[in-house]
Design a protein around this motif. Structure first.
Motif, PDB file in Angstrom:
ATOM      1  N   LEU A 223      72.997 -37.668  60.518  1.00 20.24           N
ATOM      2  CA  LEU A 223      71.981 -36.464  60.549  1.00 20.24           C
ATOM      3  C   LEU A 223      70.674 -36.492  61.427  1.00 20.24           C
ATOM      4  N   LEU A 224      70.694 -35.885  62.742  1.00 14.63           N
ATOM      5  CA  LEU A 224      69.514 -36.153  63.469  1.00 14.63           C
ATOM      6  C   LEU A 224      68.658 -35.230  63.409  1.00 14.63           C
ATOM      7  N   GLY A 225      68.810 -34.046  63.022  1.00  8.67           N
ATOM      8  CA  GLY A 225      68.201 -32.545  62.732  1.00  8.67           C
ATOM      9  C   GLY A 225      67.536 -32.411  64.389  1.00  8.67           C
ATOM     10  N   LYS A 226      66.108 -32.221  64.043  1.00  6.89           N
ATOM     11  CA  LYS A 226      64.447 -31.967  64.966  1.00  6.89           C
ATOM     12  C   LYS A 226      64.006 -33.197  65.815  1.00  6.89           C
ATOM     13  N   SER A 227      64.973 -33.660  66.537  1.00  2.46           N
ATOM     14  CA  SER A 227      64.543 -35.342  67.236  1.00  2.46           C
ATOM     15  C   SER A 227      63.149 -34.833  67.628  1.00  2.46           C
ATOM     16  N   LYS A 228      62.122 -36.484  67.576  1.00  2.00           N
ATOM     17  CA  LYS A 228      61.277 -36.276  68.074  1.00  2.00           C
ATOM     18  C   LYS A 228      61.366 -37.313  69.540  1.00  2.00           C
ATOM     19  N   THR A 229      60.950 -36.454  70.988  1.00  2.00           N
ATOM     20  CA  THR A 229      61.513 -37.354  71.894  1.00  2.00           C
ATOM     21  C   THR A 229      60.433 -38.300  72.444  1.00  2.00           C
ATOM     22  N   MET A 230      60.261 -39.476  71.884  1.00  2.00           N
ATOM     23  CA  MET A 230      59.496 -40.678  72.383  1.00  2.00           C
ATOM     24  C   MET A 230      59.424 -41.926  73.966  1.00  2.00           C
ATOM     25  N   THR A 231      59.218 -41.845  75.058  1.00  2.00           N
ATOM     26  CA  THR A 231      59.754 -42.423  76.275  1.00  2.00           C
ATOM     27  C   THR A 231      58.521 -43.613  76.148  1.00  2.00           C
ATOM     28  N   PHE A 232      57.974 -44.273  74.516  1.00  2.00           N
ATOM     29  CA  PHE A 232      57.175 -45.106  74.701  1.00  2.00           C
ATOM     30  C   PHE A 232      57.416 -45.121  74.119  1.00  2.00           C
ATOM     31  N   ALA A 233      57.618 -46.871  72.840  1.00  7.39           N
ATOM     32  CA  ALA A 233      57.629 -47.780  71.765  1.00  7.39           C
ATOM     33  C   ALA A 233      56.226 -47.026  71.102  1.00  7.39           C
ATOM     34  N   ASN A 234      56.430 -46.681  70.196  1.00  5.97           N
ATOM     35  CA  ASN A 234      55.649 -47.170  68.226  1.00  5.97           C
ATOM     36  C   ASN A 234      56.191 -47.211  67.190  1.00  5.97           C
ATOM     37  N   PRO A 235      55.723 -48.457  67.563  1.00  5.64           N
ATOM     38  CA  PRO A 235      56.240 -49.261  65.868  1.00  5.64           C
ATOM     39  C   PRO A 235      55.515 -48.915  64.408  1.00  5.64           C
ATOM     40  N   SER A 236      55.062 -48.695  64.596  1.00  4.52           N
ATOM     41  CA  SER A 236      54.054 -47.724  63.012  1.00  4.52           C
ATOM     42  C   SER A 236      54.897 -46.995  62.418  1.00  4.52           C
ATOM     43  N   LEU A 237      56.035 -45.893  63.090  1.00  2.32           N
ATOM     44  CA  LEU A 237      56.703 -45.163  62.601  1.00  2.32           C
ATOM     45  C   LEU A 237      57.604 -45.388  61.391  1.00  2.32           C
ATOM     46  N   ASP A 238      57.348 -44.067  60.385  1.00  4.88           N
ATOM     47  CA  ASP A 238      57.695 -44.133  59.513  1.00  4.88           C
ATOM     48  C   ASP A 238      58.512 -43.084  58.867  1.00  4.88           C
ATOM     49  N   LEU A 239      59.091 -42.947  57.832  1.00  4.62           N
ATOM     50  CA  LEU A 239      59.408 -41.465  57.136  1.00  4.62           C
ATOM     51  C   LEU A 239      58.104 -40.980  57.252  1.00  4.62           C
ATOM     52  N   LYS A 240      57.228 -40.785  56.662  1.00  4.66           N
ATOM     53  CA  LYS A 240      56.298 -40.032  56.119  1.00  4.66           C
ATOM     54  C   LYS A 240      55.747 -39.615  57.208  1.00  4.66           C
ATOM     55  N   LYS A 241      55.775 -40.448  58.162  1.00  3.00           N
ATOM     56  CA  LYS A 241      54.642 -40.083  59.858  1.00  3.00           C
ATOM     57  C   LYS A 241      55.782 -39.048  60.530  1.00  3.00           C
ATOM     58  N   VAL A 242      56.859 -39.573  60.681  1.00  2.00           N
ATOM     59  CA  VAL A 242      57.426 -38.538  61.702  1.00  2.00           C
ATOM     60  C   VAL A 242      58.339 -37.012  60.288  1.00  2.00           C
ATOM     61  N   ARG A 243      58.058 -37.213  59.713  1.00  2.00           N
ATOM     62  CA  ARG A 243      58.454 -35.438  58.903  1.00  2.00           C
ATOM     63  C   ARG A 243      56.804 -34.774  58.841  1.00  2.00           C
ATOM     64  N   ASP A 248      62.667 -34.920  62.119  1.00  2.00           N
ATOM     65  CA  ASP A 248      63.831 -35.263  61.305  1.00  2.00           C
ATOM     66  C   ASP A 248      64.305 -36.595  61.981  1.00  2.00           C
ATOM     67  N   SER A 249      63.915 -37.111  63.257  1.00  2.00           N
ATOM     68  CA  SER A 249      64.248 -38.704  63.353  1.00  2.00           C
ATOM     69  C   SER A 249      63.970 -38.504  65.009  1.00  2.00           C
ATOM     70  N   THR A 250      63.814 -39.654  65.797  1.00  2.00           N
ATOM     71  CA  THR A 250      63.759 -40.358  66.704  1.00  2.00           C
ATOM     72  C   THR A 250      64.520 -40.120  67.544  1.00  2.00           C
ATOM     73  N   PHE A 251      63.861 -39.692  68.995  1.00  2.00           N
ATOM     74  CA  PHE A 251      65.423 -40.066  70.243  1.00  2.00           C
ATOM     75  C   PHE A 251      64.658 -40.499  71.648  1.00  2.00           C
ATOM     76  N   ALA A 252      65.040 -42.064  71.684  1.00  2.00           N
ATOM     77  CA  ALA A 252      64.404 -42.448  72.561  1.00  2.00           C
ATOM     78  C   ALA A 252      65.751 -42.107  74.103  1.00  2.00           C
ATOM     79  N   PRO A 253      64.708 -40.921  75.001  1.00  2.00           N
ATOM     80  CA  PRO A 253      66.203 -41.428  76.419  1.00  2.00           C
ATOM     81  C   PRO A 253      66.088 -42.234  77.344  1.00  2.00           C
TER      82      PRO A 253
END
Length: 325
Positions: A223-243, A248-253
């Motif tokens: 369930l990818l839902g609405k994906s946040k596109t990320m072109t660089f690393a961000n190790p701090s992401l978690d469910l709370k921050k993304v929501r 709903d998810s992260t996409f690294a192209p």
């Protein structure tokens, strides 16, 4: 005095006014814009650009409203279907354990078998140096995970977008995931934070660092839902921050390595229930010899034409089969 402007409008001026002092034509412009609609400015003014066309602006506004309404209706329909599905799952006997059914290349399973087999073999990147021979494909069914998957969809910004993606893991992890579902990692050291990672390319998920030599790939509905596109690393992401950011998810192209991203696509979800194992693909790694990658040449060095024949199974000893693929 009667005069005609350069665009054909008839103008009247008092006889005492000198020609050099005639005011510009103040009638509505009669010219057509590139979009085909009439210009809305005065004759003497420069025509408006297509982006400023009042008819086009109104049409774009109406189309945007229609699209918004259609998206809302689709969303509400999807939510209604999910709620009904959830009610059906609640009636299911949840004491059932996860079950697996082997798929066969012939008979009633053939279409499903080759759908998954082709997804594995056609999403291989040469850079990964991975040449699999599929030995078995099993379909996974787990009613408890199915119900949690349905519940997770109801919490998404966009519950409509889901896709089959690959996940590589050890044999022990595959058994645990199949029986109890995915679990979040305990640390936040991964490129895109504390999530569960999936790939579009089978060869990426099949790398030894992920599979630990298990010879297994999980094919999951995610369930990818609405994906946040990320072109660089961000190790701090978690469910709370993304929501909180409305995703709903992260996409690294792919092809974003230069900016701190990845060579090949990655998808990350931060709720374990957003991923459901559908198939387990068992494979053996084929060791290709360098000499098998070279096509034989004629004794006199001339060009030789050979017919490459499509086959469902891969023959690692047949260099023509290797070049066909």
């Amino acid at each position: 005095i009667e005069r005609v402007c350069e665009f054909g409008h008839s103008l009247s001026f008092p006889c005492w006014r000198e020609a050099s002092n005639f005011p510009p034509c103040d009638m509505s412009c009669s010219r057509a814009l590139p979009c085909g609609h009439p210009c809305s400015r005065k004759c003497w003014e420069e025509c408006s650009s297509p982006e400023d066309c009042k008819v086009c602006i109104q049409r774009r506004k109406e189309e945007k409203e229609r699209a918004k309404l259609a998206a809302l209706m689709t969303y509400e329909l999807e939510m209604d279907l999910l709620k009904k599905e959830l009610e059906e799952w609640k009636k299911t006997d949840m004491s059932q354990v996860a079950s697996q059914a082997k798929l066969f290349e012939i008979g009633q399973d053939a279409a499903e078998y080759f759908e998954i087999s082709d997804k594995v073999t056609k999403y291989i990147q040469p850079e990964h140096n991975w040449f699999p021979h599929i030995t078995k494909i099993v379909r996974v069914y787990n009613p408890q995970q199915q119900m949690r998957f349905c519940k997770a969809a109801l919490t998404l910004v966009d519950p409509q977008f889901k896709a089959l993606k690959f996940h590589g893991c050890s044999a022990g992890a595959a058994e645990g995931i199949t029986n109890a579902g995915f679990r979040l990692p305990k640390h936040n050291k991964n490129m895109y934070g504390q999530g569960i990672y999936f790939a579009s390319d089978s060869s990426k998920s099949a790398q030894e660092m992920y599979t630990k030599g298990s010879g297994m790939l999980l094919v999951c509905e995610v369930l990818l839902g609405k994906s946040k596109t990320m072109t660089f690393a961000n190790p701090s992401l978690d469910l709370k921050k993304v929501r909180m950011q409305g995703f709903d998810s992260t996409f690294a192209p792919r092809n974003t390595k230069a900016s701190g991203g990845v060579h090949f696509d990655e998808y990350v979800v931060y709720n374990p229930d957003q991923a459901l194992v559908k198939y387990i693909v068992h494979y053996e790694q084929v060791q290709l010899e360098l000499q098998n990658l070279k096509l034989p040449i004629s004794s006199d060095g001339s060009i030789v034409r050979r017919k490459l024949v499509a086959q469902r199974t891969f023959d690692s000893t047949n260099n023509l089969d290797m070049h066909y693929r």
